[in-house]
Design a protein around this motif. Structure first.
Motif, mmCIF file in Angstrom:
data_model
loop_
_atom_site.group_PDB
_atom_site.id
_atom_site.type_symbol
_atom_site.label_atom_id
_atom_site.label_comp_id
_atom_site.label_asym_id
_atom_site.label_seq_id
_atom_site.Cartn_x
_atom_site.Cartn_y
_atom_site.Cartn_z
ATOM 1 N N GLY A 41 0.797 -1.226 0.000
ATOM 2 C CA GLY A 41 0.000 0.000 0.000
ATOM 3 C C GLY A 41 0.827 1.273 0.000
ATOM 4 O O GLY A 41 2.051 1.250 -0.136
ATOM 5 N N GLU A 42 0.094 2.377 0.133
ATOM 6 C CA GLU A 42 0.691 3.718 0.023
ATOM 7 C C GLU A 42 0.750 4.354 1.404
ATOM 8 O O GLU A 42 -0.240 4.357 2.128
ATOM 9 C CB GLU A 42 -0.176 4.586 -0.900
ATOM 10 N N MET A 43 1.907 4.899 1.739
ATOM 11 C CA MET A 43 2.087 5.542 3.044
ATOM 12 C C MET A 43 1.860 7.047 2.951
ATOM 13 O O MET A 43 2.301 7.701 2.002
ATOM 14 C CB MET A 43 3.500 5.301 3.567
ATOM 15 N N LEU A 44 1.182 7.564 3.962
ATOM 16 C CA LEU A 44 1.049 9.015 4.127
ATOM 17 C C LEU A 44 1.292 9.304 5.602
ATOM 18 O O LEU A 44 0.737 8.623 6.471
ATOM 19 C CB LEU A 44 -0.349 9.456 3.685
ATOM 20 N N GLN A 94 -1.952 4.060 6.127
ATOM 21 C CA GLN A 94 -1.669 3.073 5.090
ATOM 22 C C GLN A 94 -2.923 2.864 4.252
ATOM 23 O O GLN A 94 -3.918 2.345 4.751
ATOM 24 C CB GLN A 94 -1.252 1.759 5.767
ATOM 25 N N THR A 95 -2.871 3.282 2.977
ATOM 26 C CA THR A 95 -3.971 2.959 2.070
ATOM 27 C C THR A 95 -3.612 1.654 1.387
ATOM 28 O O THR A 95 -2.621 1.574 0.662
ATOM 29 C CB THR A 95 -4.195 4.060 1.023
ATOM 30 N N LYS A 96 -4.407 0.621 1.659
ATOM 31 C CA LYS A 96 -4.124 -0.687 1.074
ATOM 32 C C LYS A 96 -4.847 -0.826 -0.258
ATOM 33 O O LYS A 96 -5.637 0.029 -0.651
ATOM 34 C CB LYS A 96 -4.558 -1.785 2.044
ATOM 35 N N SER A 97 -4.597 -1.969 -0.923
ATOM 36 C CA SER A 97 -5.125 -2.156 -2.279
ATOM 37 C C SER A 97 -6.642 -2.351 -2.299
ATOM 38 O O SER A 97 -7.235 -2.417 -3.363
ATOM 39 C CB SER A 97 -4.427 -3.330 -2.961
ATOM 40 N N LYS A 123 -8.967 1.193 1.269
ATOM 41 C CA LYS A 123 -9.266 1.702 2.613
ATOM 42 C C LYS A 123 -7.999 2.132 3.337
ATOM 43 O O LYS A 123 -6.909 1.628 3.048
ATOM 44 C CB LYS A 123 -9.983 0.615 3.425
ATOM 45 N N VAL A 124 -8.193 3.031 4.299
ATOM 46 C CA VAL A 124 -7.062 3.576 5.051
ATOM 47 C C VAL A 124 -6.964 2.892 6.412
ATOM 48 O O VAL A 124 -7.973 2.733 7.103
ATOM 49 C CB VAL A 124 -7.229 5.098 5.243
ATOM 50 N N TYR A 125 -5.759 2.478 6.759
ATOM 51 C CA TYR A 125 -5.492 1.826 8.050
ATOM 52 C C TYR A 125 -4.424 2.621 8.782
ATOM 53 O O TYR A 125 -3.636 3.339 8.166
ATOM 54 C CB TYR A 125 -4.979 0.396 7.818
ATOM 55 N N GLN A 126 -4.414 2.497 10.116
ATOM 56 C CA GLN A 126 -3.298 3.040 10.897
ATOM 57 C C GLN A 126 -2.473 1.860 11.358
ATOM 58 O O GLN A 126 -2.871 1.127 12.264
ATOM 59 C CB GLN A 126 -3.815 3.856 12.084
ATOM 60 N N PRO A 127 -1.330 1.630 10.693
ATOM 61 C CA PRO A 127 -0.565 0.410 10.961
ATOM 62 C C PRO A 127 0.162 0.473 12.303
ATOM 63 O O PRO A 127 0.344 1.546 12.874
ATOM 64 C CB PRO A 127 0.430 0.381 9.810
#
Ligand SMILES: [Zn+2]
Length: 258
Positions: A67-70, A78-81, A84-88
């Motif tokens: 995924g993409e980090m911001l 973390q926006t995964k494929s 959705k956005v997660y807080q890893p």
């Protein structure tokens, strides 16, 4: 020295030692290089916890390219494929990321009802320091926001250009959120992404990704010109040291970023 000044010094010393995220302003810190990522080096080498000691604002990707980090206000998203956005977990590692302690020198109200190319040109005029780095935050409402998020990969890792050819893409409409971006000088070729590299997160922290395009309804940009660049290369057993980084991968990068 009067006692009050002693106290001031004591408080300052305490602040400096207790705050691990204290970093000089206008300094971009990056781990690994974009060409290592293009060459398939997706194993994380730095934890998110350590990354946050280098800055509270930035972007990148995660271990196995998951995924993409911001990074915004000292939080990692973390926006995964699945879009959705997660807080890893802060123990999750990154193979490639760049952060700074966001300290904007300027802000600009952006021209309304415009697209990404217009905003890039606008910022190029307003922030003409093209041979420095610029960290850019845009808070706004977007009529359209088009992103992607690459899926986690298994070994043997395919090349990033091949993954990007089948990347999940997302189309959001009438969404408010924040763009976290970097504009890097042309001479970073091979090390970073020359020009603009933008990631997005919605205000409700549900949607995001690596930006492919947008239409802005209205918004404001905050810019931090960074004239110091700190490059951290992977240590020890990392496969980084076995990669052939002698070839020019600019064409692959173009394919991957757009
Ligand atoms: Zn990206």
């Amino acid at each position: 020295m009067p006692p009050l000044r002693h106290l001031h010094f004591a408080i300052l010393a305490l602040l400096l030692t207790s705050c691990s995220s204290f970093q000089p302003r206008h300094t971009l810190t990056q781990t690994s290089t974009i060409d290592a990522l293009l060459a398939g080096s997706y194993d994380g080498t730095m934890t998110c916890r350590e990354l946050l000691t280098k800055g509270d604002f930035g972007l990148g990707t995660f271990d196995h390219l998951d995924g993409e980090m911001l990074v915004l206000d000292g939080k990692v998203f973390q926006t995964k494929s699945d879009g959705k956005v997660y807080q890893p977990s802060l123990d999750l590692t990154t193979p490639f990321a760049a952060v700074c302690r966001f300290s904007p020198q300027n802000s600009f109200v952006l021209p309304v009802k415009t697209d990404m190319e217009t905003i890039k040109k606008f910022l190029d005029e307003k922030v003409p320091d093209k041979n420095s780095f610029a960290a850019i935050k845009i808070k706004g409402t977007f009529r359209k926001m088009h992103t992607r998020a690459v899926p986690a990969q298994k070994k043997p890792y395919p090349l990033l250009a091949d993954i990007a050819a089948h990347q999940p893409e997302f189309h959001m409409r009438n969404i408010t959120g924040t763009i976290v971006g970097l504009r890097s000088p042309p001479f970073v070729t091979g090390i970073g992404v020359p020009g603009y590299h933008l990631h997005f997160i919605s205000d409700d922290q549900q949607q995001g990704g690596h930006i492919l395009g947008f239409e802005l309804t209205e918004g404001t940009a905050f810019t931090d010109v960074c004239n110091k660049f700190h490059l951290l290369l992977p240590e020890g057993q990392s496969d980084f040291h076995q990669l052939d980084l002698s070839k020019d991968r600019s064409q692959e990068l173009m394919q991957v970023e757009q």
